[in-house]
Scaffold this motif. Structure first.
Motif, mmCIF file in Angstrom:
data_model
loop_
_atom_site.group_PDB
_atom_site.id
_atom_site.type_symbol
_atom_site.label_atom_id
_atom_site.label_comp_id
_atom_site.label_asym_id
_atom_site.label_seq_id
_atom_site.Cartn_x
_atom_site.Cartn_y
_atom_site.Cartn_z
ATOM 1 N N MET A 1 25.632 72.686 36.470
ATOM 2 C CA MET A 1 24.937 72.976 35.239
ATOM 3 C C MET A 1 25.145 71.827 34.263
ATOM 4 S SD MET A 1 25.047 76.408 33.083
ATOM 5 C CE MET A 1 25.939 76.311 31.576
ATOM 6 N N ALA A 2 24.090 71.357 33.667
ATOM 7 C CA ALA A 2 24.158 70.245 32.712
ATOM 8 C C ALA A 2 24.775 70.712 31.403
ATOM 9 C CB ALA A 2 22.765 69.685 32.462
ATOM 10 N N PRO A 3 25.566 69.843 30.757
ATOM 11 C CA PRO A 3 26.119 70.233 29.466
ATOM 12 C C PRO A 3 25.022 70.396 28.425
ATOM 13 C CG PRO A 3 26.601 67.928 29.923
ATOM 14 C CD PRO A 3 25.950 68.509 31.143
ATOM 15 N N ASP A 4 25.213 71.346 27.531
ATOM 16 C CA ASP A 4 24.244 71.584 26.470
ATOM 17 C C ASP A 4 24.850 71.081 25.171
ATOM 18 O OD1 ASP A 4 22.826 74.518 24.881
ATOM 19 O OD2 ASP A 4 22.116 72.461 24.982
ATOM 20 N N GLU A 44 17.628 58.504 36.293
ATOM 21 C CA GLU A 44 18.601 57.424 36.165
ATOM 22 C C GLU A 44 19.760 57.886 35.277
ATOM 23 O OE1 GLU A 44 17.343 53.251 35.872
ATOM 24 O OE2 GLU A 44 15.325 54.065 35.632
ATOM 25 N N ALA A 45 20.931 57.309 35.494
ATOM 26 C CA ALA A 45 22.113 57.680 34.729
ATOM 27 C C ALA A 45 22.313 56.732 33.554
ATOM 28 C CB ALA A 45 23.343 57.646 35.621
ATOM 29 N N VAL A 46 22.765 57.295 32.432
ATOM 30 C CA VAL A 46 23.190 56.513 31.276
ATOM 31 C C VAL A 46 24.621 56.943 30.957
ATOM 32 C CG1 VAL A 46 20.905 56.114 30.318
ATOM 33 C CG2 VAL A 46 22.160 58.148 29.649
ATOM 34 N N ALA A 47 25.405 56.030 30.397
ATOM 35 C CA ALA A 47 26.812 56.314 30.139
ATOM 36 C C ALA A 47 27.096 56.323 28.639
ATOM 37 C CB ALA A 47 27.683 55.267 30.827
ATOM 38 N N TYR A 48 27.964 57.224 28.247
ATOM 39 C CA TYR A 48 28.434 57.350 26.871
ATOM 40 C C TYR A 48 29.952 57.313 26.870
ATOM 41 C CZ TYR A 48 23.739 58.884 25.623
ATOM 42 O OH TYR A 48 22.390 58.937 25.418
ATOM 43 N N ARG A 49 30.535 56.778 25.783
ATOM 44 C CA ARG A 49 31.993 56.772 25.611
ATOM 45 C C ARG A 49 32.311 57.427 24.277
ATOM 46 N NH1 ARG A 49 35.948 55.773 28.967
ATOM 47 N NH2 ARG A 49 34.924 53.912 29.701
ATOM 48 N N TRP A 57 31.098 59.720 29.708
ATOM 49 C CA TRP A 57 30.164 60.726 30.194
ATOM 50 C C TRP A 57 28.963 60.029 30.804
ATOM 51 C CZ3 TRP A 57 31.603 65.608 30.531
ATOM 52 C CH2 TRP A 57 32.711 65.997 29.787
ATOM 53 N N ASP A 58 28.717 60.289 32.077
ATOM 54 C CA ASP A 58 27.526 59.792 32.756
ATOM 55 C C ASP A 58 26.505 60.920 32.738
ATOM 56 O OD1 ASP A 58 28.648 57.291 33.367
ATOM 57 O OD2 ASP A 58 29.670 58.139 35.096
ATOM 58 N N VAL A 59 25.375 60.663 32.077
ATOM 59 C CA VAL A 59 24.356 61.680 31.871
ATOM 60 C C VAL A 59 23.086 61.252 32.597
ATOM 61 C CG1 VAL A 59 22.989 62.863 30.104
ATOM 62 C CG2 VAL A 59 25.356 62.192 29.608
ATOM 63 N N ILE A 60 22.487 62.165 33.319
ATOM 64 C CA ILE A 60 21.228 61.887 34.015
ATOM 65 C C ILE A 60 20.098 61.984 32.999
ATOM 66 C CG2 ILE A 60 19.652 62.572 35.863
ATOM 67 C CD1 ILE A 60 22.392 61.445 36.783
ATOM 68 N N TRP A 61 19.344 60.892 32.862
ATOM 69 C CA TRP A 61 18.237 60.825 31.902
ATOM 70 C C TRP A 61 17.050 61.599 32.439
ATOM 71 C CZ3 TRP A 61 16.728 60.533 27.305
ATOM 72 C CH2 TRP A 61 15.432 60.167 26.971
ATOM 73 N N ASP A 62 16.522 62.491 31.623
ATOM 74 C CA ASP A 62 15.350 63.269 31.977
ATOM 75 C C ASP A 62 14.554 63.520 30.703
ATOM 76 O OD1 ASP A 62 13.457 64.902 33.072
ATOM 77 O OD2 ASP A 62 14.840 66.480 33.666
ATOM 78 N N THR A 63 13.286 63.210 30.720
ATOM 79 C CA THR A 63 12.447 63.386 29.526
ATOM 80 C C THR A 63 11.875 64.791 29.446
ATOM 81 O OG1 THR A 63 10.519 62.536 30.697
ATOM 82 C CG2 THR A 63 11.806 60.971 29.408
ATOM 83 N N ASP A 64 12.023 65.601 30.491
ATOM 84 C CA ASP A 64 11.485 66.947 30.509
ATOM 85 C C ASP A 64 12.511 67.910 29.924
ATOM 86 O OD1 ASP A 64 9.858 69.108 30.997
ATOM 87 O OD2 ASP A 64 10.495 69.317 33.085
ATOM 88 N N ASP A 65 12.184 68.539 28.799
ATOM 89 C CA ASP A 65 13.098 69.444 28.116
ATOM 90 C C ASP A 65 12.703 70.885 28.406
ATOM 91 O OD1 ASP A 65 15.067 70.489 26.565
ATOM 92 O OD2 ASP A 65 14.083 70.066 24.663
ATOM 93 N N ASP A 66 13.275 71.455 29.452
ATOM 94 C CA ASP A 66 12.967 72.840 29.854
ATOM 95 C C ASP A 66 14.046 73.818 29.414
ATOM 96 O OD1 ASP A 66 10.590 72.207 31.031
ATOM 97 O OD2 ASP A 66 11.424 72.025 33.047
ATOM 98 N N THR A 67 14.694 73.556 28.285
ATOM 99 C CA THR A 67 15.783 74.441 27.853
ATOM 100 C C THR A 67 15.264 75.627 27.101
ATOM 101 O OG1 THR A 67 16.089 73.087 25.861
ATOM 102 C CG2 THR A 67 17.521 72.646 27.763
#
Length: 67
Positions: A1-4, A44-49, A57-67
């Protein structure tokens, strides 16, 4: 589950420059170099510190917001 977690940018064509750290609630900054000539593709993955706890935090980039 992706973090919210909330983001601070309204542009949904690029990843936000900061996110709220899921662990400590501090500010996590984007550390992935983004090439303006080659936009990210979904998946694709993007990283945050995090500036507070220093977690990465490595987060998978997705432009589709189905929340």
């Amino acid at each position: 589950m992706a973090p919210d977690f909330p983001i601070d940018d309204d542009d949904d064509t690029t990843p936000p420059s900061t996110i709220v750290c899921p662990d400590c609630g501090g500010m996590a900054h984007l550390i992935t170099h983004l090439d303006p000539e080659a936009p990210l593709a979904p998946g694709e993955a993007v990283a945050y510190r995090c500036r507070d706890c220093l977690d990465r935090w490595d987060v998978i980039w997705d432009t589709d917001d189905d929340t």
